[in-house]
Design a protein around this motif. Structure first.
Motif, PDB file in Angstrom:
ATOM      1  N   SER A 247      27.472  18.339  32.758  1.00 31.79           N
ATOM      2  CA  SER A 247      27.042  19.416  31.862  1.00 31.79           C
ATOM      3  C   SER A 247      25.933  20.231  32.498  1.00 31.79           C
ATOM      4  CB  SER A 247      26.573  18.845  30.525  1.00 31.79           C
ATOM      5  OG  SER A 247      25.479  17.973  30.725  1.00 31.79           O
ATOM      6  N   ALA A 248      25.788  21.450  32.027  1.00 29.95           N
ATOM      7  CA  ALA A 248      24.742  22.342  32.530  1.00 29.95           C
ATOM      8  C   ALA A 248      24.461  23.409  31.490  1.00 29.95           C
ATOM      9  CB  ALA A 248      25.181  23.005  33.839  1.00 29.95           C
ATOM     10  N   LYS A 249      23.264  23.969  31.569  1.00 33.51           N
ATOM     11  CA  LYS A 249      22.907  25.061  30.667  1.00 33.51           C
ATOM     12  C   LYS A 249      23.760  26.301  30.967  1.00 33.51           C
ATOM     13  CE  LYS A 249      18.828  27.450  28.866  1.00 33.51           C
ATOM     14  NZ  LYS A 249      17.381  27.717  29.062  1.00 33.51           N
ATOM     15  N   HIS A 250      24.093  26.453  32.255  1.00 38.54           N
ATOM     16  CA  HIS A 250      24.853  27.637  32.693  1.00 38.54           C
ATOM     17  C   HIS A 250      26.068  27.196  33.510  1.00 38.54           C
ATOM     18  CE1 HIS A 250      21.351  30.004  31.477  1.00 38.54           C
ATOM     19  NE2 HIS A 250      20.619  29.145  32.158  1.00 38.54           N
ATOM     20  N   ILE A 251      27.259  27.665  33.128  1.00 38.48           N
ATOM     21  CA  ILE A 251      28.500  27.316  33.829  1.00 38.48           C
ATOM     22  C   ILE A 251      29.157  28.609  34.322  1.00 38.48           C
ATOM     23  CG2 ILE A 251      30.815  26.321  33.576  1.00 38.48           C
ATOM     24  CD1 ILE A 251      29.523  24.499  31.355  1.00 38.48           C
ATOM     25  N   ILE A 252      29.290  28.715  35.637  1.00 39.84           N
ATOM     26  CA  ILE A 252      29.869  29.917  36.258  1.00 39.84           C
ATOM     27  C   ILE A 252      31.278  29.593  36.739  1.00 39.84           C
ATOM     28  CG2 ILE A 252      29.643  31.641  38.089  1.00 39.84           C
ATOM     29  CD1 ILE A 252      26.607  31.026  38.102  1.00 39.84           C
ATOM     30  N   ILE A 253      32.264  30.331  36.220  1.00 41.53           N
ATOM     31  CA  ILE A 253      33.667  30.118  36.609  1.00 41.53           C
ATOM     32  C   ILE A 253      34.017  31.109  37.716  1.00 41.53           C
ATOM     33  CG2 ILE A 253      36.041  29.962  35.786  1.00 41.53           C
ATOM     34  CD1 ILE A 253      34.797  29.739  32.898  1.00 41.53           C
ATOM     35  N   ALA A 254      34.411  30.566  38.867  1.00 49.82           N
ATOM     36  CA  ALA A 254      34.715  31.400  40.041  1.00 49.82           C
ATOM     37  C   ALA A 254      35.960  30.855  40.724  1.00 49.82           C
ATOM     38  CB  ALA A 254      33.525  31.407  40.993  1.00 49.82           C
ATOM     39  N   THR A 255      37.060  30.800  39.983  1.00 43.61           N
ATOM     40  CA  THR A 255      38.267  30.106  40.452  1.00 43.61           C
ATOM     41  C   THR A 255      39.229  30.977  41.266  1.00 43.61           C
ATOM     42  OG1 THR A 255      39.103  30.465  38.202  1.00 43.61           O
ATOM     43  CG2 THR A 255      38.263  28.276  38.717  1.00 43.61           C
ATOM     44  N   GLY A 256      38.893  32.244  41.477  1.00 43.61           N
ATOM     45  CA  GLY A 256      39.644  33.088  42.403  1.00 43.61           C
ATOM     46  C   GLY A 256      41.063  33.423  41.987  1.00 43.61           C
ATOM     47  N   GLY A 257      41.877  33.782  42.990  1.00 43.80           N
ATOM     48  CA  GLY A 257      43.244  34.214  42.718  1.00 43.80           C
ATOM     49  C   GLY A 257      44.239  33.571  43.659  1.00 43.80           C
ATOM     50  N   ARG A 258      45.500  33.869  43.429  1.00 41.34           N
ATOM     51  CA  ARG A 258      46.590  33.358  44.266  1.00 41.34           C
ATOM     52  C   ARG A 258      47.639  34.454  44.409  1.00 41.34           C
ATOM     53  NH1 ARG A 258      47.238  31.474  39.100  1.00 41.34           N
ATOM     54  NH2 ARG A 258      49.321  31.735  38.164  1.00 41.34           N
ATOM     55  N   SER A 259      48.569  34.247  45.309  1.00 41.14           N
ATOM     56  CA  SER A 259      49.640  35.221  45.546  1.00 41.14           C
ATOM     57  C   SER A 259      50.437  35.479  44.273  1.00 41.14           C
ATOM     58  CB  SER A 259      50.566  34.683  46.644  1.00 41.14           C
ATOM     59  OG  SER A 259      51.640  35.562  46.870  1.00 41.14           O
ATOM     60  N   ARG A 260      50.596  36.759  43.937  1.00 42.30           N
ATOM     61  CA  ARG A 260      51.378  37.129  42.743  1.00 42.30           C
ATOM     62  C   ARG A 260      52.866  36.906  43.008  1.00 42.30           C
ATOM     63  NH1 ARG A 260      50.278  40.373  38.504  1.00 42.30           N
ATOM     64  NH2 ARG A 260      48.402  41.200  39.472  1.00 42.30           N
ATOM     65  N   GLU A 261      53.511  36.236  42.084  1.00 40.87           N
ATOM     66  CA  GLU A 261      54.949  35.977  42.217  1.00 40.87           C
ATOM     67  C   GLU A 261      55.721  36.952  41.347  1.00 40.87           C
ATOM     68  OE1 GLU A 261      57.462  31.913  43.073  1.00 40.87           O
ATOM     69  OE2 GLU A 261      55.874  31.856  41.579  1.00 40.87           O
ATOM     70  N   LEU A 262      56.580  37.752  41.963  1.00 37.41           N
ATOM     71  CA  LEU A 262      57.398  38.698  41.213  1.00 37.41           C
ATOM     72  C   LEU A 262      58.586  37.960  40.581  1.00 37.41           C
ATOM     73  CD1 LEU A 262      57.424  41.648  43.774  1.00 37.41           C
ATOM     74  CD2 LEU A 262      56.038  41.450  41.716  1.00 37.41           C
ATOM     75  N   PRO A 263      59.007  38.378  39.373  1.00 42.67           N
ATOM     76  CA  PRO A 263      60.083  37.663  38.667  1.00 42.67           C
ATOM     77  C   PRO A 263      61.372  37.536  39.473  1.00 42.67           C
ATOM     78  CG  PRO A 263      59.129  39.388  37.271  1.00 42.67           C
ATOM     79  CD  PRO A 263      58.518  39.533  38.625  1.00 42.67           C
ATOM     80  N   ASN A 264      61.717  38.583  40.241  1.00 36.64           N
ATOM     81  CA  ASN A 264      62.970  38.562  41.009  1.00 36.64           C
ATOM     82  C   ASN A 264      62.743  38.141  42.463  1.00 36.64           C
ATOM     83  OD1 ASN A 264      61.502  40.855  41.478  1.00 36.64           O
ATOM     84  ND2 ASN A 264      63.278  42.184  41.772  1.00 36.64           N
TER      85      ASN A 264
END
Length: 462
Positions: free
Chosen positions: A133-150
């Motif tokens: 636990s912490a008083k302040h929680i910073i979410i920095a989980t970034g991104g990944r390659s976008r997958e197109l439906p087709n």
């Protein structure tokens, strides 16, 4: 509270935020599920630059005769090129490990999930769980390659950027879907190494976020090295049942079938916000991004978000700046909010692309009366001596007040030149001040002064 600050994710947003928090006297922990440094250091910015450097060296050797140097025929060892790239990434990741120790930041390996009440659950690879636990929680989980439906990625014939960095052998042919920074950089790398490359771009121009003049120049440069480009086109389907891929492409002229060994999907990135506990914690999202204010507070007190998971540009240097701004505000400092209209963008093709601020089209749409100057590297002594005459610098000024609205560069090493414009815009420099700032000769950077002179009708070397 176990900590003052917990950072989830150790990419260029997360690890920078953690270091700044520690510098400001906050007891800090960072949670990472894979490798310190995140995608940028391990599977993005850094290893791709290593690959591109190998391609550039190979290109130099193949054109050595143009510099008066005789060489035997060069041969690219694809596996060794990939191995070097992985070594560079590994070295950088170890550098982040050192920085964590130096700044007394506790590194917790595992997958994090936020919970109400300023808590984070961490599940380790061995299945064990713990709550911190912490008083302040910073979410920095970034991104990944976008997958197109087709265009579902199978990791073998239809791949994302991650697999493109570590293919076991060099493909003879490749179709790249998307011509943003990722697609264009891989197009240059593979084409230079000897792969037949075709780019399929949905928009009317390649590198579509750039000024149209830059897009046109990169198209010319790409065609020169044998890269085929299809704009205003879309991949409708890919048949992978045979030995290679049969790619159905919809163009203005109708359907075409392209055959290749590998299809690289480079249609951007998507934020990693799933299975994070955002819904349970009550953190609001919209269109796949976490909603934050100008200091990265979410709607739930004590929870923050930075980097690719918020609405700014998905760039490493943006994530780092957001992390620093967020932490300085937490520590009671008074940081300036980030100006998202003064963020430099860089693409490391050959020639390189660097830009900041308004494009010509956007500046006109915003209602400015413009003074535009352009200086080609073909007129630059340094560029001629270096054998790198492709490209130009284009500057855009407000005619009324001389404000530097934007700059767009394409050429050798321009990614090293763009910071001058970023600083100049931050300091609200005018066109006349830029023109009267003496630039060293002979350098590529003179082109900025010369382009400004062109905008004001005072150009000497054109």
């Amino acid at each position: 509270m176990n900590y003052d600050v917990i950072v989830i994710g150790s990419g260029p947003g997360g690890y920078v935020a953690a270091i700044r928090a520690s510098q400001l006297g906050l007891k800090t922990a960072i949670v990472e599920r894979e490798s310190l440094g995140g995608i940028c250091l391990n599977w993005g910015c850094i290893p791709t630059k290593a690959l591109l450097k190998s391609a550039q060296v190979f290109e130099y050797i193949n054109h050595a005769s143009e510099y008066g140097i005789k060489t035997a025929e060069a041969e690219a060892d694809f596996a060794a090129v990939v191995k070097r790239s992985r070594g560079v990434a590994e070295g950088m990741s170890k550098g982040v490990q050192f920085l964590m120790k130096k700044n007394k930041i506790e590194v917790i390996m595992g997958t994090a999930k936020v919970k109400p009440g300023n808590k984070v659950d961490v599940k380790s690879a061995d299945g064990s769980q713990k709550e911190i636990s912490a008083k302040h929680i910073i979410i920095a989980t970034g991104g990944r390659s976008r997958e197109l439906p087709n265009l579902k990625q199978d990791g073998k014939k239809i791949i994302g950027y991650r697999q493109a960095m570590v293919l076991p052998e060099q493909p003879k042919s490749m179709v790249i879907v998307g011509s943003g920074a990722i697609g264009s950089e891989f197009a240059y790398f593979y084409a230079t190494m000897g792969t037949k490359v075709t780019i399929v771009e949905f928009m009317d121009n390649i590198v579509p976020v750039e000024d149209e003049d830059v897009s046109k120049q990169l198209l010319r440069s790409f065609k020169k090295v044998g890269i085929e480009v299809m704009t205003s086109s879309s991949v409708e389907s890919v048949d992978t049942s045979g030995t290679g891929c049969k790619v159905q492409v919809k163009t203005a002229a109708g359907m075409q079938t392209l055959e290749c060994d590998i299809v690289l999907s480079a249609a951007g990135v998507v934020a990693n916000i799933e299975n994070l506990g955002l819904e349970e914690t009550g953190i609001k999202t919209e269109k796949g991004k976490v909603l934050v204010d100008e200091f990265y507070n979410t709607n739930v007190k004590g929870y923050y978000a930075i980097g690719d998971i918020v609405s700014g540009q998905a760039l490493a240097h943006v994530a780092s700046a957001e992390g620093i701004t967020c932490v300085e505000k937490i520590a009671g400092h008074h940081p300036e909010p980030i100006d998202y209209n003064n963020i430099p963008g860089c693409t490391y093709t050959t020639p390189e692309i660097a830009s900041v601020g308004y494009t010509e089209k956007a500046a006109k749409a915003a209602g400015y009366e413009l003074k535009i100057g352009k200086f080609p590297f073909s007129a630059s002594g340094k560029a001629s001596a270096a054998g790198a005459k492709d490209g130009f610098v284009k500057v855009i000024y407000d005619a009324k007040y001389g404000e530097l609205l934007g700059a767009h560069m394409i050429g050798a090493n321009v990614t090293e030149m763009i910071a001058e414009i970023v600083v100049a815009r931050k300091l609200e420099t005018t066109g006349h001040e830029m023109l009267k700032s003496i630039h060293p000769h002979p350098t590529m950077s003179e082109a900025i002064m010369e382009a400004t002179a062109d905008a004001y009708g005072e150009v000497i070397h054109l």
